[in-house]
Structures are given as C-alpha cells and as structure tokens.
Design a protein around this motif. Structure first.
Motif, PDB file in Angstrom:
ATOM      1  N   MET A   1     -59.445 103.015  54.777  1.00  0.00           N
ATOM      2  CA  MET A   1     -59.240 104.446  54.631  1.00  0.00           C
ATOM      3  C   MET A   1     -57.785 104.687  54.236  1.00  0.00           C
ATOM      4  N   CYS A   2     -57.572 105.698  53.440  1.00  0.00           N
ATOM      5  CA  CYS A   2     -56.231 106.034  52.971  1.00  0.00           C
ATOM      6  C   CYS A   2     -55.621 107.091  53.902  1.00  0.00           C
ATOM      7  N   GLU A   3     -54.524 106.725  54.540  1.00  0.00           N
ATOM      8  CA  GLU A   3     -53.818 107.635  55.432  1.00  0.00           C
ATOM      9  C   GLU A   3     -52.406 107.821  54.898  1.00  0.00           C
ATOM     10  N   PHE A   4     -51.963 109.062  54.839  1.00  0.00           N
ATOM     11  CA  PHE A   4     -50.701 109.397  54.202  1.00  0.00           C
ATOM     12  C   PHE A   4     -49.607 109.726  55.204  1.00  0.00           C
ATOM     13  N   ASP A   5     -48.388 109.271  54.908  1.00  0.00           N
ATOM     14  CA  ASP A   5     -47.199 109.797  55.567  1.00  0.00           C
ATOM     15  C   ASP A   5     -46.814 111.050  54.792  1.00  0.00           C
ATOM     16  N   VAL A   6     -46.564 112.135  55.506  1.00  0.00           N
ATOM     17  CA  VAL A   6     -46.278 113.421  54.884  1.00  0.00           C
ATOM     18  C   VAL A   6     -44.786 113.703  55.000  1.00  0.00           C
ATOM     19  N   PHE A   7     -44.164 113.989  53.852  1.00  0.00           N
ATOM     20  CA  PHE A   7     -42.741 114.305  53.786  1.00  0.00           C
ATOM     21  C   PHE A   7     -42.578 115.740  53.327  1.00  0.00           C
ATOM     22  N   LEU A   8     -41.745 116.485  54.028  1.00  0.00           N
ATOM     23  CA  LEU A   8     -41.435 117.862  53.664  1.00  0.00           C
ATOM     24  C   LEU A   8     -39.943 117.946  53.396  1.00  0.00           C
ATOM     25  N   ASP A   9     -39.593 118.281  52.173  1.00  0.00           N
ATOM     26  CA  ASP A   9     -38.187 118.364  51.754  1.00  0.00           C
ATOM     27  C   ASP A   9     -37.429 117.072  52.086  1.00  0.00           C
ATOM     28  N   GLY A  10     -38.081 115.924  51.875  1.00  0.00           N
ATOM     29  CA  GLY A  10     -37.463 114.623  52.056  1.00  0.00           C
ATOM     30  C   GLY A  10     -37.506 114.051  53.464  1.00  0.00           C
ATOM     31  N   GLU A  11     -38.009 114.801  54.429  1.00  0.00           N
ATOM     32  CA  GLU A  11     -38.060 114.353  55.825  1.00  0.00           C
ATOM     33  C   GLU A  11     -39.512 114.093  56.231  1.00  0.00           C
ATOM     34  N   ALA A  17     -51.874 111.101  57.924  1.00  0.00           N
ATOM     35  CA  ALA A  17     -52.712 112.259  57.618  1.00  0.00           C
ATOM     36  C   ALA A  17     -53.915 111.829  56.788  1.00  0.00           C
ATOM     37  N   VAL A  18     -55.070 112.343  57.165  1.00  0.00           N
ATOM     38  CA  VAL A  18     -56.290 112.083  56.400  1.00  0.00           C
ATOM     39  C   VAL A  18     -56.870 113.387  55.840  1.00  0.00           C
ATOM     40  N   ASN A  48     -49.219 110.070  46.273  1.00  0.00           N
ATOM     41  CA  ASN A  48     -49.139 108.703  45.787  1.00  0.00           C
ATOM     42  C   ASN A  48     -50.014 107.819  46.671  1.00  0.00           C
ATOM     43  N   VAL A  49     -51.191 107.464  46.160  1.00  0.00           N
ATOM     44  CA  VAL A  49     -52.139 106.677  46.937  1.00  0.00           C
ATOM     45  C   VAL A  49     -51.620 105.259  47.162  1.00  0.00           C
ATOM     46  N   SER A  50     -50.989 104.669  46.163  1.00  0.00           N
ATOM     47  CA  SER A  50     -50.544 103.282  46.297  1.00  0.00           C
ATOM     48  C   SER A  50     -49.467 103.104  47.364  1.00  0.00           C
ATOM     49  N   SER A  51     -48.614 104.116  47.560  1.00  0.00           N
ATOM     50  CA  SER A  51     -47.601 104.020  48.617  1.00  0.00           C
ATOM     51  C   SER A  51     -47.966 104.874  49.831  1.00  0.00           C
TER      52      SER A  51
END
Length: 59
Positions: A1-11, A17-18, A48-51
């Motif tokens: 499963m693809c889980e994302f790190d979420v960045f807001l304004d670089g932080e 997140a799924v 960016n799915v790959s990262s």
C-alpha cells in the motif's frame, strides 16, 4: 500500500497518510489506523508516488 508523508510549506505535518479529502474548505488527512489531522485551506503542489511524498502549500 502507498502511504504518504505530508509536507506543508516544507515541514512534515503528517506521516503515512492513505486518504486526503477537502471538507468545508479544509483538507483532512487520515492514516490507515484512522488518525486524522485537519491541514487547513491548502493547495496540493506535488504528489510523488515513488518517494511517497505529498507536498502542500498554504493558500
């Protein structure tokens, strides 16, 4: 499963997140365990799915 790190304004503001959804003008992030965070009125700049990164900026 693809889980994302979420960045807001670089932080990093949320990990693994799924699910993201705009509700009442704000974006809501949710992880696989159901933990949620409201991210405010933001714009998606890049997915960016790959990262496994999701980049957002404030409006």
């Amino acid at each position: 499963m693809c889980e994302f790190d979420v960045f807001l304004d670089g932080e990093k503001v949320f990990e693994e997140a799924v699910y993201l959804k705009r509700e009442n003008g704000n974006v809501l992030a949710r992880d696989i365990l159901g933990n949620e965070k409201e991210l405010g009125d933001v714009v998606v700049e890049e997915i960016n799915v790959s990262s496994e990164k999701l980049l957002l900026t404030s409006k």
